[in-house]
Design a protein around this motif. Structure first.
Motif, PDB file in Angstrom:
ATOM      1  N   LEU A   1       0.826  -1.206   0.000  1.00 38.75           N
ATOM      2  CA  LEU A   1       0.000   0.000   0.000  1.00 38.75           C
ATOM      3  C   LEU A   1       0.861   1.259   0.000  1.00 38.75           C
ATOM      4  N   VAL A   2       0.499   2.212  -0.852  1.00 41.38           N
ATOM      5  CA  VAL A   2       1.148   3.524  -0.903  1.00 41.38           C
ATOM      6  C   VAL A   2       0.092   4.572  -0.594  1.00 41.38           C
ATOM      7  N   GLY A   3       0.311   5.368   0.438  1.00 40.90           N
ATOM      8  CA  GLY A   3      -0.660   6.373   0.824  1.00 40.90           C
ATOM      9  C   GLY A   3      -1.425   5.970   2.066  1.00 40.90           C
ATOM     10  N   GLU A   4      -2.400   6.783   2.437  1.00 40.85           N
ATOM     11  CA  GLU A   4      -3.212   6.542   3.626  1.00 40.85           C
ATOM     12  C   GLU A   4      -4.211   5.426   3.367  1.00 40.85           C
ATOM     13  N   ALA A   5      -4.227   4.430   4.259  1.00 44.88           N
ATOM     14  CA  ALA A   5      -5.105   3.276   4.071  1.00 44.88           C
ATOM     15  C   ALA A   5      -6.572   3.629   4.271  1.00 44.88           C
ATOM     16  N   THR A   6      -6.847   4.618   5.094  1.00 43.90           N
ATOM     17  CA  THR A   6      -8.227   4.974   5.428  1.00 43.90           C
ATOM     18  C   THR A   6      -8.748   6.060   4.491  1.00 43.90           C
TER      19      THR A   6
ATOM     20  N   ASP B   1     -18.776  17.595   0.856  1.00 47.46           N
ATOM     21  CA  ASP B   1     -19.035  18.047  -0.518  1.00 47.46           C
ATOM     22  C   ASP B   1     -19.356  16.885  -1.447  1.00 47.46           C
ATOM     23  N   GLY B   2     -19.443  15.668  -0.881  1.00 50.17           N
ATOM     24  CA  GLY B   2     -19.792  14.510  -1.680  1.00 50.17           C
ATOM     25  C   GLY B   2     -18.618  13.809  -2.327  1.00 50.17           C
ATOM     26  N   ASN B   3     -17.395  14.231  -2.024  1.00 44.16           N
ATOM     27  CA  ASN B   3     -16.200  13.623  -2.601  1.00 44.16           C
ATOM     28  C   ASN B   3     -15.412  12.850  -1.548  1.00 44.16           C
ATOM     29  N   TRP B   4     -14.670  11.832  -2.023  1.00 46.11           N
ATOM     30  CA  TRP B   4     -13.837  11.027  -1.138  1.00 46.11           C
ATOM     31  C   TRP B   4     -12.500  11.717  -0.873  1.00 46.11           C
ATOM     32  N   SER B   5     -11.874  11.360   0.232  1.00 46.59           N
ATOM     33  CA  SER B   5     -10.500  11.797   0.466  1.00 46.59           C
ATOM     34  C   SER B   5      -9.574  11.064  -0.511  1.00 46.59           C
ATOM     35  N   GLN B   6      -8.309  11.420  -0.505  1.00 47.28           N
ATOM     36  CA  GLN B   6      -7.375  10.850  -1.478  1.00 47.28           C
ATOM     37  C   GLN B   6      -7.272   9.328  -1.297  1.00 47.28           C
ATOM     38  N   PHE B   7      -7.295   8.607  -2.431  1.00 53.13           N
ATOM     39  CA  PHE B   7      -7.225   7.154  -2.389  1.00 53.13           C
ATOM     40  C   PHE B   7      -5.768   6.698  -2.275  1.00 53.13           C
TER      41      PHE B   7
END
Length: 407
Positions: free
Chosen positions: A314-319, A325-331
């Motif tokens: 995994l690269v980045g935040e797992a959560t 605003d209806g958008n997800w945080s960074q995947f």
């Protein structure tokens, strides 16, 4: 006696290996009681392969009436050795093990006691064998336990998650599948399959589905735009760092920042309305993120947690959370984290018929053509290292060093 066998006893040189390892330590001529090799030199270069035979009444301590030993950095592998013809060499017990004597062979009359590997059992509960005049009595057989399952079934467009590959699974083992991107399974099939009575329960089916996009509503405008109104008119400008995800409920947009002056669309004259992002329940976001080679391992009403399948990291935040605003945080993303040992000539005695995959930070024994001999490969930082073909005895005592690497 020596002239009689001259046509069969060969000294094989490997020019490529000698050239590449010309600086490696040579080997002294081995001591061979009860046997002989030709030609005889005081020293042998690194990589030299020496074939030898034994005198009447003796035999090599490995399979066959002649044997091969290789000089590797000052040591012979295996050590040339002639034993009494009534002694027994190490037997091959597939999926089983026994105590190996230090000399590497068994005297006439000796017995072995075999224990089977995990998920295997002794056939007819026969656990012993005896060396009789150079051969073994009926050797124990390790067979798959009756309630053990073979590898889980391969399902088109699906991968097994959270489970390293293995040939056998214990009773009550569970294996879960996930469909590849663009395919889905029915809700009733989302349970793991289970090993029961030596067989797997029925697995899911992955069927194609239309791919849906992610993101918010397009009812009014594009999220992340910045609109300025002055004197009743409007003009668009670039999004500002830190504010492009804001939202203004007054104009019904998501991720929009509105400034009005002089009777525009804002509620007050010369005022700025900035709505800060806050997290909300995940059902307020559209289309759950699909991450290539990853899957959701935990969820609650406020978050999703991802992990990668085998051979990926995994690269980045797992959560991942949902914003108001209806958008997800960074995947996060799943990056390759394995080495591949492709079929080619690595060392004498190793034959590979297909690619071998090794997880980052892990090692693996790959069998050689001789019983109880193997090459140890290890994956570190994307680089694969490997040893020569060595016996288990030599591997366990650190006598089989790395001879090459490949990326």
């Amino acid at each position: 006696m020596r002239m009689k066998y001259f046509g069969f006893i060969l000294l094989i040189w490997v020019p490529g290996g000698l050239h590449a390892q010309s600086d490696a330590e040579p080997c002294s001529a081995p001591k061979l009681n009860g046997g002989y090799f030709v030609p005889e030199h005081e020293t042998y270069s690194h990589g030299t392969k020496l074939q030898y035979a034994c005198n009447t009444g003796h035999k090599p301590a490995v399979e066959g009436w002649w044997a091969t030993s290789t000089c590797h950095r000052g040591e012979w592998f295996h050590k040339p050795q002639c034993i009494d013809e009534n002694a027994c060499i190490l037997p091959t017990i597939v999926n089983g093990k026994y105590e190996v004597p230090q000399e590497g062979w068994f005297k006439n009359g000796r017995r072995i006691f075999v224990t089977c590997d995990k998920r295997y059992e002794l056939k007819d509960k026969a656990a012993t064998a005896q060396c009789k005049n150079g051969t073994w009595s009926s050797l124990p057989i390790c067979q798959k336990t009756r309630d053990t399952c073979s590898e889980p079934p391969k399902i088109p467009h699906a991968v097994v998650i959270r489970q390293q590959y293995q040939e056998l699974f214990a009773a009550d083992s569970q294996v879960e599948y996930r469909c590849e991107k663009g395919y889905t399974m029915e809700e009733a099939q989302r349970n793991p399959i289970i090993c029961m009575g030596g067989n797997w329960t029925n697995g899911p089916n992955c069927t194609s589905r239309p791919v849906t996009g992610q993101g918010g509503s397009a009812e009014v405008g594009t999220p992340g735009s910045d609109t300025t109104s002055a004197g009743g008119g409007t003009q668009s400008g670039g999004s500002r760092p830190g504010t492009g995800q804001g939202g203004s409920a007054d104009v019904g947009t998501r991720g929009r920042d509105t400034t009005s002056a002089g009777g525009g669309v804002g509620r007050g004259s010369s005022t700025t309305s900035d709505v800060r992002l806050t997290t909300t329940t995940i059902d307020n976001c559209v289309s759950e993120p699909v991450i290539l080679h990853g899957e959701v391992v935990y969820r609650d009403e406020m978050q999703l947690k991802y992990a990668c399948v085998s051979f990926y990291t995994l690269v980045g935040e797992a959560t991942v959370v949902c914003y108001n605003d209806g958008n997800w945080s960074q995947f996060p993303t799943c990056k390759e984290a394995f080495c591949v040992m492709k079929p080619r000539a690595y060392t004498h005695g190793l034959t590979t018929h297909g690619p071998e995959y090794i997880n980052e930070g892990h090692g693996k024994h790959i069998p050689c053509i001789w019983a109880y001999y193997s090459v140890v490969v290890h994956c570190a930082n994307g680089v694969l290292s490997y040893t020569n073909c060595c016996s288990s005895y030599d591997h366990n005592r650190g006598l089989c060093p790395i001879i090459g690497t490949t990326s």
